[in-house]
Design an enzyme around this catalytic site. Structure first.
Site, short mmCIF file in Angstrom:
data_model
loop_
_atom_site.label_atom_id
_atom_site.label_comp_id
_atom_site.label_asym_id
_atom_site.label_seq_id
_atom_site.Cartn_x
_atom_site.Cartn_y
_atom_site.Cartn_z
N TYR A 210 0.82 -1.21 0.00
CA TYR A 210 0.00 0.00 0.00
C TYR A 210 0.86 1.27 0.00
O TYR A 210 0.71 2.12 -0.89
CB TYR A 210 -0.96 -0.02 1.18
N GLU A 217 2.78 6.27 -7.17
CA GLU A 217 1.82 7.09 -7.90
C GLU A 217 2.06 8.58 -7.69
O GLU A 217 2.04 9.38 -8.64
CB GLU A 217 0.41 6.71 -7.47
#
Length: 301
Positions: A210, A217
């Protein structure tokens, strides 16, 4: 953002990992975030009562299949097998490229067709929610999937100068491992044969994946900012006949800022609930070993 809501039903971050959650039902949501791990965790009993818990889960799964119908179950099984295979192909291609080239440069270009196909194919998950064969909010599924689509098509595909950034590799690795684990979890659940290792991986791997996915990103969007500002791509300037304006550069800045509340919310709900899942998984393993199972028990139900 690939699953801020993914490994959770709330996650996929703007595709964030958005990257780096599993609802109690075996069906695919995007992403990236195990927020729905809370739902699963709350319905599971402590590992010390493993036998009763497993029996209850099997009865619940059978009941859901009956309500869903065999056609829908067959389709979801096929869909999840196909998606598992697709992301496995992607993983193998990435490993093979790096072993042959010894560098990440050119990696995205070599796997982009496979990535675009299977990530875009995930739009079917919104359809699954719309027609009711998956009991998940259409809004949640839409955010998860669209965030990934945004990252693939409107960032990495459209802004070619950033395709060789290390950050692209970060979210690609996080997405790939997350999706292989997620879709295989759903597949085995639909087949009534969920290996313990798959279940354990589903609620454990995201602890690393995660933050890696979110970081990848964000760094990729950040790397795209100079190019977007210089070229004015996707922006609408005044004056024009519609009298509206849009600046893609500031849109990306807002998108990056939106990661903060989403990530904090996911960390609060997902990590707390998932600590229970990890504890339950460890307890289950200890009970299995105490009952005489070998280490192979991790790979069987």
């Amino acid at each position: 953002m690939g699953r801020l809501t993914e490994a959770a039903a709330a996650g996929g971050g703007a595709s964030a990992a958005r990257s780096a959650g599993p609802p109690p039902t075996p069906l695919p949501l995007s992403a990236t975030s195990p927020g729905t791990a809370a739902t699963m965790a709350s319905s599971e009993e402590d590992g010390s009562n493993g036998g009763a818990s497993e029996a209850g889960e099997e009865r619940e799964a059978a009941g859901k299949r009956r309500r869903r119908g065999w056609v829908a179950t067959a389709w979801l099984t096929f869909y999840n097998i196909a998606m598992t295979a697709g992301w496995l192909v992607l993983a193998i291609a990435m490993v093979r490229f790096y072993m042959e080239k010894g560098t990440h440069k050119g990696l995205y270009r070599s796997i982009q067709k496979t990535l675009k196909f299977f990530q875009t194919f995930a739009l079917l998950e919104i359809v699954h929610c719309l027609i009711g064969i998956v009991p998940t909010s259409v809004l949640v599924a839409g955010v998860q999937v669209s965030s990934r689509i945004f990252m693939v098509w409107l960032i990495t595909h459209s802004i070619k100068p950033i395709q060789n950034e290390e950050s692209v590799v970060l979210f690609l690795v996080a997405w790939t491992v997350t999706e292989i684990t997620r879709y295989s979890f759903y597949t085995f659940s639909l087949l009534d044969h969920l290996p313990y290792f798959i279940k354990w991986a589903r609620y454990t791997f995201f602890i690393i994946l995660y933050p890696v996915g979110v970081a990848g990103e964000l760094l990729t969007i950040y790397a795209a900012l100079p190019y977007v500002k210089k070229t004015g791509m996707f922006s609408i300037r005044l004056p024009n006949k519609y009298n509206v304006s849009f600046d893609y550069y500031y849109f990306l800045l807002i998108t990056m800022a939106s990661y903060i509340p989403c990530v904090l919310g996911d960390v609060d709900s997902t990590y707390a609930s998932s600590s229970f899942s990890v504890h339950q998984a460890d307890s289950h393993l200890r009970v299995s070993l105490a009952g005489g199972k070998s280490a192979r028990g991790m790979f069987s139900t």
